[in-house]
Design an enzyme around this catalytic site. Structure first.
Site, mmCIF file in Angstrom:
data_model
loop_
_atom_site.group_PDB
_atom_site.id
_atom_site.type_symbol
_atom_site.label_atom_id
_atom_site.label_comp_id
_atom_site.label_asym_id
_atom_site.label_seq_id
_atom_site.Cartn_x
_atom_site.Cartn_y
_atom_site.Cartn_z
ATOM 1 N N MET A 1 -2.981 -3.679 -6.331
ATOM 2 C CA MET A 1 -1.558 -3.970 -6.457
ATOM 3 C C MET A 1 -0.947 -3.564 -7.808
ATOM 4 O O MET A 1 0.249 -3.317 -7.879
ATOM 5 C CB MET A 1 -1.285 -5.463 -6.234
ATOM 6 N N MET B 1 0.780 -1.236 0.000
ATOM 7 C CA MET B 1 0.000 0.000 0.000
ATOM 8 C C MET B 1 0.810 1.284 0.000
ATOM 9 O O MET B 1 0.254 2.367 -0.036
ATOM 10 C CB MET B 1 -0.891 0.043 1.251
#
Ligand code: SF4
Lengths: 775, 74
Positions: A365, A181
């Site tokens: 992602m 993240m």
């Protein structure tokens, strides 16, 4: 059969039907079963239902856990949860089974004579405390580190932050969310000055167009994907676009699947901006009032060398200069680089540019695990800012998280080297605030960040870090360029402590293993992708001698003489921690809900102001902190969002004659991360028992392999042999191979590269070069 | 006493025929409304019976593919 037995069998049957329906929804998106057949689970006579967020992904579904005879026996989606409205995916349905794997760690282990041997909890905690203390005395406080997780509860992360940053006085605290993240965080910080999405999941109910940027939502965020499909069934004109490097279940269910060559999403995003400006689809009034343009450094490197340093230098630019920058990204030019036709680029731009369409961009992602991850996040915001499609229902750039509390524990509590529970360590006011709340001298808190995750494991390898405590994560499966970091952890004078629920390749390198209480065996809170905090109570006794991660750290801190900073009891510590943590976020920009409210509600979105969740930030209509009558990007001092000129730059490693394939790694629906829990659930394990190398059929033909045949993958860092998969779950483009990383017996990260985004320091797991041979 | 759920994928336009086959084997069947997919629920007395049933399920004429989704033992 007695009536109780009949009820029980009925109940189990309903469970079986519900999990099959959930699996079907993800395997065959949009599938409908007759409603009356799928009615809710009957309440078994002696089953008690309690609310909890799901243990697994960042969607953060609200679950009801069925408890019977001191055991968790069933799960259903919580109809009162605004996240999932009673839905649940196959992982969620089987989540409680992950508590009961045969080899749960129930007793501490200490390495003696080279072997992990059973010990008492007292012995193990004494040893951890004395090792930590001695290491600090001998090598200084920056020689010890804690590496935690987005699967930590918020209290776990809070204790780690106070212990390391406030009490010991080192910024050697990181969490695995750095690997998933960090680019989202730096994207938000550089564009808006504040972290986390401006919108919430309700955006799914309002948007007309959904663009998924490199995000296989059907498998990774299945319940949100179902919500999206549901909207398409209910409302006319809803369009779903899958913009990705490989064809997946998400592509199959989308209206359009547009494939791009790895790394060229940077160029395509710029081309979309080019088209928006060229066609005058930009929102002039919004841009003038609420945005400024910036450029930063270019050719910024890839972090491949130890002690890599980078600091950006933002410079002002005008709209006209921004236009000139975009001249390099005409769709026709970008077509050659990206493989995306100019027509498709123009089509995507037209969706964003249509003033009558609300657009939601969703990613996870793909753009984050990217050597230009921060830039990719900036570029998606650019598109929304140019068109003014932001911070209102359905207009929403939405970065999703992978883990259940990457937002809550890592981003909000600040369990990263540069961060504090409020602000960053280099900010004097933030340090003063933390010191005051923690009751430590401000000089204890170092103003200098130390090691981000990759650099932390490099420091362990070099010997700059001698002691590391790893909790609730499995870096010996998940670190890129794994061999270096595993060898580093095994070196003679390193001391590795691992807290987990099952044996893993990470416990294999440990000197002490501490059994951890898992999920509902302790009380806690998780924070999901939409800023929602969810509380769960302790429903079960921890197994054997297991105790929670937070309490393990408190026990060690006390043994080191820091009892006064952790004066709580085992019974009240979660509530007391929350009361203390609450002080960091007081105010209308980040206020969090009080403990008592969290206990009652199925989740509360922050900022929580005057008893209400703020669903959309930065717009006065929805956000009490926003000044004026419309947008106010108050994260930046002048209230304006930043549109960044960020160019295309190639990745550090691309296929060549020696290593002609791209390697892309990722996940599958059935397994959670490194598989340490889901591989112990028979149904999930049987569904996908091992990793595989997914190949394009024409590459498979050229190699002479079919599904199940062994192939050997080799990169500059290592080799691995695994079964091929052709025309099964996903379809990579020609010249690309995809491998899921959940399988500890087939460690694909032996091959990946430890390059990272110089701004976020998040590694790129999606692109490196490999050779593929028939084995 | 195992209770299991499967997803059974029928051959094209064979959903109804597959449903009949599943019912004939003593299982419950819930067909999807818009795809050739059936939820199959089996209930057997013991592992042996369960294994035998699975073999029969796999031999059904109108079946394209069968996936186990969940298994519960009492
Ligand atoms: S979508 Fe994620 S949070 Fe929801 S049930 Fe599945 S794994 Fe759990």
């Amino acid at each position: 059969m007695s009536s109780i037995q009949i009820n029980r069998r009925n109940f189990i049957k309903k469970m079986a039907i519900a999990s099959a329906a959930a699996a079907a929804a993800t395997l065959f998106p949009g599938i409908i079963f007759p409603n009356d057949q799928l009615k809710g689970l009957p309440d078994g006579d002696d089953i008690q239902w309690k609310k909890s967020p799901c243990r697994f992904c960042g969607v953060g579904c609200g679950l009801l856990i069925g408890l019977q005879n001191s055991k968790a026996v069933a799960v259903k989606g919580d109809p009162a949860s605004a996240v999932n409205k009673g839905l649940c995916c196959v992982k969620g349905y089987h989540s409680v089974l992950a508590l009961y794997g045969k080899d749960r760690l129930t007793q501490p282990l200490i390495r003696r004579d080279g072997k992990l041997q059973p010990a008492t909890m007292k012995e193990a905690l004494d040893l951890v405390a004395s090792k930590m203390k001695d290491t600090i005395a001998q090598h200084g406080k920056d020689s010890v580190a804690i590496y935690g997780s987005g699967q930590w509860t918020i209290p776990d992360g809070y204790v780690a932050s106070k212990f390391m940053k406030g009490v010991i006085g080192t910024n050697n605290l990181e969490a695995n969310a750095r690997l998933c993240m960090a680019s989202a965080v730096t994207g938000f910080m550089t564009s808006f000055g504040m972290d986390e999405p401006m919108g919430c999941y309700e955006d799914f109910d309002h948007a007309d167009v959904f663009v998924m940027w490199g995000n296989n939502m059907a498998e990774m965020h299945p319940v949100l994907f179902s919500r999206m499909l549901d909207q398409r069934l209910r409302r006319n004109g809803v369009k779903i676009i899958d913009f990705a490097t490989r064809t997946t279940r998400t592509s199959m269910a989308s209206d359009r699947s547009i494939l791009f060559k790895p790394q060229t999403d940077l160029a395509v995003a710029n081309a979309i901006c080019y088209e928006i400006l060229k066609n005058n689809w930009h929102n002039r009034g919004f841009l003038q009032k609420h945005c400024v343009f910036k450029s930063g450094k270019t050719n910024i490197g890839y972090g491949l060398e130890d002690n890599f340093k980078f600091t950006d230098e933002p410079k002002d630019m005008s709209l006209e200069q921004f236009r000139a920058f975009l001249e390099d990204y005409r769709p026709e030019k970008v077509e050659k680089l990206s493989g995306v036709s100019a027509k498709d680029i123009k089509y995507m731009a037209s969706l964003y540019g249509d003033p009558n369409k609300k657009v939601m961009s969703v990613w996870c992602m793909g753009p984050n695990q990217h050597t230009r991850g921060t830039w990719m996040n900036n570029l998606i915001y650019n598109i929304h800012l140019l068109t003014g499609k932001i911070s209102t229902p359905g207009n929403s750039p939405f970065s999703l998280t992978g883990q259940p509390s990457a937002c809550g524990t890592v981003r909000e509590v600040g369990t990263l080297t540069h961060a504090l529970p409020y602000g960053s360590v280099d900010n004097e006011k933030a340090r003063e605030k933390a010191a005051k709340i923690w009751g430590v001298p401000v000089s204890n808190i170092s103003p200098k960040p130390t090691y981000h995750t990759v650099e932390m494991f490099r420091a362990l390898d070099r010997g700059d870090i001698k002691f590391i405590w790893i909790q609730t994560t499995n870096p010996m499966v998940t670190m890129p360029k794994l061999k270096r970091y595993r060898n580093g952890a095994k070196k003679e004078d390193r001391f590795v402590v691992v807290s987990d629920v099952y044996p893993t390749p990470t416990t294999d390198v440990a000197d002490v293993v501490l059994p951890a209480a898992m999920w509902i065996e302790r009380e806690g809170m998780f924070g999901n992708s939409e800023r929602r905090t969810q509380h769960f109570e302790q429903m079960l006794q921890p197994q054997g001698e297991a105790i929670s991660d937070a309490w393990q750290m408190i026990e060690v801190a006390r043994r080191m003489g820091y009892e006064k900073y952790f004066p709580w009891t085992k019974e009240n510590h979660v509530g007391k921690i929350w009361e203390e943590y609450y002080k960091f976020h007081e105010g209308d920009k980040h206020g969090i809900a009080p403990y008592e409210v969290l206990k009652k509600e199925p989740g509360v979105i922050w900022p929580y102001v005057n008893g209400k969740s703020t669903k959309w930030r930065y717009h006065a209509k929805y956000d009490p902190a926003a000044k004026g009558d419309s947008f106010d990007f108050y994260g930046k001092p002048d209230g304006k969002a930043w549109i960044w000129a960020r160019p295309y730059e190639p990745p550090p490693e691309s296929p060549d004659s020696e290593y002609p394939f791209w390697l892309n790694t990722g996940r599958v629906l059935e397994h959670w991360h490194s598989g340490s829990m889901t591989r112990r659930v028979a149904v999930l394990h049987q569904a996908v028992p091992h990793a595989y190398a997914e190949l394009h059929p024409s590459d498979a033909t050229k190699l002479g392999v079919k599904t199940g045949d062994k192939v050997k993958l080799t990169s500059r860092r290592g080799s691995i042999v695994m079964p091929a998969s052709v025309n099964e779950r996903g379809l990579p483009t020609e010249g690309q191979v995809f491998v899921p990383f959940f399988d500890e017996s087939l460690l694909i990260n032996e091959l990946t590269l430890d390059s990272f985004c110089p701004i976020s320091r998040q590694p790129d797991y999606k692109k490196c070069a490999v050779k593929v041979e028939k084995a | 006493m195992p209770i299991k759920s499967y997803l059974a994928l029928a051959g094209e336009n064979k959903l109804e025929a597959l449903r009949t086959e599943v019912l004939a084997l003593g299982c419950e069947a819930i067909p999807a409304e818009n795809k050739d997919v059936l939820i199959v629920i089996s209930e057997t007395k013991n592992e042996e019976e369960d294994k035998a049933l699975l073999e029969k399920l796999n031999r059904m004429k109108n079946l394209r593919h069968l996936t186990l989704v969940s298994a519960f033992a009492e």
